[in-house]
Scaffold this motif. Structure first.
Motif, PDB file in Angstrom:
ATOM      1  N   HIS A 174       0.843  -1.187   0.000  1.00 47.49           N
ATOM      2  CA  HIS A 174       0.000   0.000   0.000  1.00 47.49           C
ATOM      3  C   HIS A 174       0.880   1.239   0.000  1.00 47.49           C
ATOM      4  O   HIS A 174       1.786   1.370   0.822  1.00 47.49           O
ATOM      5  N   CYS A 175       0.630   2.141  -0.941  1.00 46.83           N
ATOM      6  CA  CYS A 175       1.361   3.407  -1.023  1.00 46.83           C
ATOM      7  C   CYS A 175       0.400   4.521  -0.615  1.00 46.83           C
ATOM      8  O   CYS A 175      -0.762   4.515  -1.013  1.00 46.83           O
ATOM      9  N   ARG A 176       0.915   5.474   0.181  1.00 46.14           N
ATOM     10  CA  ARG A 176       0.049   6.569   0.666  1.00 46.14           C
ATOM     11  C   ARG A 176      -0.532   7.379  -0.488  1.00 46.14           C
ATOM     12  O   ARG A 176      -1.620   7.897  -0.420  1.00 46.14           O
ATOM     13  N   ARG A 177       0.229   7.484  -1.567  1.00 46.85           N
ATOM     14  CA  ARG A 177      -0.246   8.296  -2.697  1.00 46.85           C
ATOM     15  C   ARG A 177      -1.084   7.507  -3.688  1.00 46.85           C
ATOM     16  O   ARG A 177      -2.057   8.013  -4.221  1.00 46.85           O
ATOM     17  N   CYS A 178      -0.673   6.262  -3.963  1.00 50.31           N
ATOM     18  CA  CYS A 178      -1.267   5.530  -5.100  1.00 50.31           C
ATOM     19  C   CYS A 178      -2.225   4.422  -4.683  1.00 50.31           C
ATOM     20  O   CYS A 178      -2.887   3.840  -5.535  1.00 50.31           O
ATOM     21  N   GLY A 179      -2.258   4.093  -3.399  1.00 46.07           N
ATOM     22  CA  GLY A 179      -3.108   2.979  -3.010  1.00 46.07           C
ATOM     23  C   GLY A 179      -2.372   1.661  -3.145  1.00 46.07           C
ATOM     24  O   GLY A 179      -1.139   1.622  -3.136  1.00 46.07           O
ATOM     25  N   ARG A 234       9.147  -0.759  -2.822  1.00 46.28           N
ATOM     26  CA  ARG A 234       8.830   0.611  -3.207  1.00 46.28           C
ATOM     27  C   ARG A 234       7.580   0.567  -4.051  1.00 46.28           C
ATOM     28  O   ARG A 234       7.311  -0.426  -4.722  1.00 46.28           O
ATOM     29  N   CYS A 235       6.840   1.661  -4.032  1.00 45.92           N
ATOM     30  CA  CYS A 235       5.653   1.731  -4.866  1.00 45.92           C
ATOM     31  C   CYS A 235       6.065   1.608  -6.339  1.00 45.92           C
ATOM     32  O   CYS A 235       6.928   2.362  -6.800  1.00 45.92           O
ATOM     33  N   PRO A 236       5.459   0.665  -7.098  1.00 43.46           N
ATOM     34  CA  PRO A 236       5.845   0.512  -8.499  1.00 43.46           C
ATOM     35  C   PRO A 236       5.394   1.696  -9.367  1.00 43.46           C
ATOM     36  O   PRO A 236       5.856   1.853 -10.487  1.00 43.46           O
ATOM     37  N   ARG A 237       4.505   2.556  -8.837  1.00 41.58           N
ATOM     38  CA  ARG A 237       4.020   3.685  -9.643  1.00 41.58           C
ATOM     39  C   ARG A 237       4.815   4.962  -9.378  1.00 41.58           C
ATOM     40  O   ARG A 237       5.200   5.656 -10.300  1.00 41.58           O
ATOM     41  N   CYS A 238       5.077   5.293  -8.092  1.00 41.67           N
ATOM     42  CA  CYS A 238       5.742   6.577  -7.814  1.00 41.67           C
ATOM     43  C   CYS A 238       7.079   6.411  -7.107  1.00 41.67           C
ATOM     44  O   CYS A 238       7.736   7.389  -6.785  1.00 41.67           O
ATOM     45  N   ASP A 239       7.497   5.161  -6.840  1.00 46.97           N
ATOM     46  CA  ASP A 239       8.815   4.866  -6.277  1.00 46.97           C
ATOM     47  C   ASP A 239       8.982   5.263  -4.810  1.00 46.97           C
ATOM     48  O   ASP A 239      10.090   5.290  -4.294  1.00 46.97           O
TER      49      ASP A 239
HETATM   50 ZN   LIG Z   1       2.910   5.330  -5.024  1.00 50.42          ZN
END
Ligand SMILES: [Zn+2]
Length: 113
Positions: free
Chosen positions: A72-77, A88-93
């Protein structure tokens, strides 16, 4: 080999379900195994064969469904991890260790007769 004790627990759980359903034997077992569960599929299959001998599950087909790791990423879900090395978030790192799936080791379903 910790797969053997896991297999014994799974067999006991499946036997309980089968007995409650008044079944004579279990013909198939579906397991959900997460990529982070630490279970080696080959070892689990071998342990399953050993653990099912002389039980209601003897000869049952084992279907292993792997569960991908998601974080779970705080920005991307919630997003699926492409690699187990990169938390790491695969969308925003953004670094994240908030694992939402991938640790499963559970019975999904059984077939009885
Ligand atoms: Zn993210």
């Amino acid at each position: 080999m910790h797969e053997l004790s896991l297999a014994v627990q799974l067999v006991q759980a499946a036997e309980e379900v089968a007995r409650a359903a008044d079944a004579k034997r279990v013909t198939a077992v579906v397991l959900r195994v997460g990529a982070l569960s630490g279970v080696a599929e080959d070892a689990l299959r071998f342990a399953f064969d050993v653990a099912t001998a002389d039980t209601l599950l003897a000869g049952a087909n084992l279907d292993i469904r792997s569960v991908p790791v998601t974080v779970h990423c705080r920005r991307c879900g919630v997003a699926e991890l492409p690699s187990l090395q990169l938390f790491r978030c695969p969308r925003c790192d953004t670094p994240t260790a908030d694992v939402r799936s991938g640790r499963e080791l559970e019975l999904e379903s059984i077939e009885v007769e």
